[in-house]
Design a protein around this motif. Structure first.
Motif, PDB file in Angstrom:
ATOM      1  N   GLN A  60     -24.014 -50.403 -48.557  1.00 27.04           N
ATOM      2  CA  GLN A  60     -22.904 -50.953 -47.303  1.00 27.04           C
ATOM      3  C   GLN A  60     -22.241 -52.563 -47.727  1.00 27.04           C
ATOM      4  OE1 GLN A  60     -25.674 -51.042 -44.017  1.00 27.04           O
ATOM      5  NE2 GLN A  60     -25.083 -48.726 -43.462  1.00 27.04           N
ATOM      6  N   LYS A  61     -21.160 -52.376 -47.179  1.00 26.57           N
ATOM      7  CA  LYS A  61     -20.379 -53.717 -47.393  1.00 26.57           C
ATOM      8  C   LYS A  61     -19.908 -54.121 -46.065  1.00 26.57           C
ATOM      9  CE  LYS A  61     -20.882 -53.648 -51.897  1.00 26.57           C
ATOM     10  NZ  LYS A  61     -22.006 -54.307 -52.097  1.00 26.57           N
ATOM     11  N   GLY A  65     -15.877 -58.339 -40.535  1.00 22.91           N
ATOM     12  CA  GLY A  65     -16.571 -58.067 -39.398  1.00 22.91           C
ATOM     13  C   GLY A  65     -16.703 -56.463 -39.187  1.00 22.91           C
ATOM     14  N   LEU A  66     -16.206 -55.871 -40.298  1.00 21.08           N
ATOM     15  CA  LEU A  66     -16.248 -54.327 -40.399  1.00 21.08           C
ATOM     16  C   LEU A  66     -17.301 -53.843 -41.400  1.00 21.08           C
ATOM     17  CD1 LEU A  66     -12.648 -53.319 -40.482  1.00 21.08           C
ATOM     18  CD2 LEU A  66     -14.045 -52.987 -38.484  1.00 21.08           C
ATOM     19  N   THR A  67     -18.252 -52.880 -41.208  1.00 17.74           N
ATOM     20  CA  THR A  67     -19.124 -52.507 -41.903  1.00 17.74           C
ATOM     21  C   THR A  67     -18.981 -51.129 -42.591  1.00 17.74           C
ATOM     22  OG1 THR A  67     -20.913 -53.555 -40.723  1.00 17.74           O
ATOM     23  CG2 THR A  67     -21.652 -51.812 -42.078  1.00 17.74           C
ATOM     24  N   PRO A  71     -18.514 -49.038 -50.746  1.00 14.20           N
ATOM     25  CA  PRO A  71     -17.137 -49.493 -51.020  1.00 14.20           C
ATOM     26  C   PRO A  71     -16.256 -48.734 -51.733  1.00 14.20           C
ATOM     27  CG  PRO A  71     -18.461 -49.897 -53.013  1.00 14.20           C
ATOM     28  CD  PRO A  71     -19.546 -49.313 -51.649  1.00 14.20           C
ATOM     29  N   VAL A  72     -16.263 -47.338 -51.749  1.00 15.21           N
ATOM     30  CA  VAL A  72     -15.319 -46.589 -52.314  1.00 15.21           C
ATOM     31  C   VAL A  72     -14.409 -46.011 -51.347  1.00 15.21           C
ATOM     32  CG1 VAL A  72     -14.977 -44.618 -53.810  1.00 15.21           C
ATOM     33  CG2 VAL A  72     -16.803 -46.216 -54.494  1.00 15.21           C
ATOM     34  N   GLY A  73     -13.310 -46.363 -50.994  1.00 15.48           N
ATOM     35  CA  GLY A  73     -12.441 -45.462 -50.146  1.00 15.48           C
ATOM     36  C   GLY A  73     -11.290 -44.326 -50.716  1.00 15.48           C
ATOM     37  N   LEU A  91     -16.750 -36.311 -47.160  1.00 17.25           N
ATOM     38  CA  LEU A  91     -16.777 -36.314 -48.649  1.00 17.25           C
ATOM     39  C   LEU A  91     -17.411 -37.742 -49.282  1.00 17.25           C
ATOM     40  CD1 LEU A  91     -13.360 -34.571 -49.324  1.00 17.25           C
ATOM     41  CD2 LEU A  91     -15.735 -33.832 -49.168  1.00 17.25           C
ATOM     42  N   GLY A  92     -17.894 -38.588 -48.259  1.00 19.89           N
ATOM     43  CA  GLY A  92     -18.688 -39.801 -48.937  1.00 19.89           C
ATOM     44  C   GLY A  92     -17.716 -41.106 -49.002  1.00 19.89           C
ATOM     45  N   PHE A  93     -16.719 -40.932 -48.640  1.00 22.26           N
ATOM     46  CA  PHE A  93     -15.804 -42.163 -48.756  1.00 22.26           C
ATOM     47  C   PHE A  93     -16.594 -43.396 -47.756  1.00 22.26           C
ATOM     48  CE2 PHE A  93     -12.883 -39.001 -50.200  1.00 22.26           C
ATOM     49  CZ  PHE A  93     -12.653 -39.430 -51.485  1.00 22.26           C
ATOM     50  N   GLY A  94     -16.276 -44.403 -48.074  1.00 22.52           N
ATOM     51  CA  GLY A  94     -16.557 -45.558 -47.437  1.00 22.52           C
ATOM     52  C   GLY A  94     -15.482 -45.875 -46.274  1.00 22.52           C
TER      53      GLY A  94
END
Length: 155
Positions: A60-61, A65-67, A71-73, A91-94
């Motif tokens: 988690q990053k 102010g956004l969680t 970190p992979v988008g 699919l697991g993207f942040g």
């Protein structure tokens, strides 16, 4: 080492051969429609999430102010019309960016406009700004946000 690690390279090679038998843009749209179907099945989201979403809170990053769950988008350009926000989030993207969105709909460049370079493991993208326009994207993004909040309340 589990069986999934042993069979994964063979499975990937087989799937790649099948997918590369189709024009790149056609298979992109076909796979995304298939993902939408799977995601729409009663347990489809759970199955996709179990296989694809990392289960590691250490990833988690918090940024501005956004969680983000990790970190992979997925960058803009993959889902130009906000058609697959929910499916891609499974699919697991942040995070998932949509676009490129223009004020009005436009067709983009003439086809073919996506080319494989297998020897280089690359694609050439000459899609242009094909999209349904800002109003259509905003409507789909708003619907995805409502669905996202509805699901979070039922957790």
């Amino acid at each position: 080492m589990g069986r999934s690690f042993i069979f994964a390279p063979r499975m990937y090679g087989l799937i790649k051969k099948i997918l590369f038998g189709f024009p790149p843009e056609s298979i992109h749209h076909g796979v995304m429609r298939g993902l939408k179907v799977i995601n729409g099945l009663p347990f489809g989201k759970n199955v996709l999430g179990a296989f694809c979403r990392p289960d590691n809170t250490g990833l988690q990053k918090e940024v501005f102010g956004l969680t983000f769950s990790n970190p992979v988008g997925l960058a803009a350009g993959f889902d130009k019309d906000a058609k697959y926000i929910d499916e891609l989030s499974q699919l697991g993207f942040g995070f998932v960016e949509i676009g490129t969105v223009t004020p009005v709909a436009q067709p983009g460049n003439e086809q073919p406009r996506l080319f494989r370079l297998p020897a280089d493991g690359a694609l050439i993208n000459r899609m242009g700004f094909n999209n349904e326009g800002a109003k259509a994207a905003a409507k789909k993004a708003a619907a995805a946000e409502v669905e996202h909040h509805r699901r979070r309340q039922h957790r």
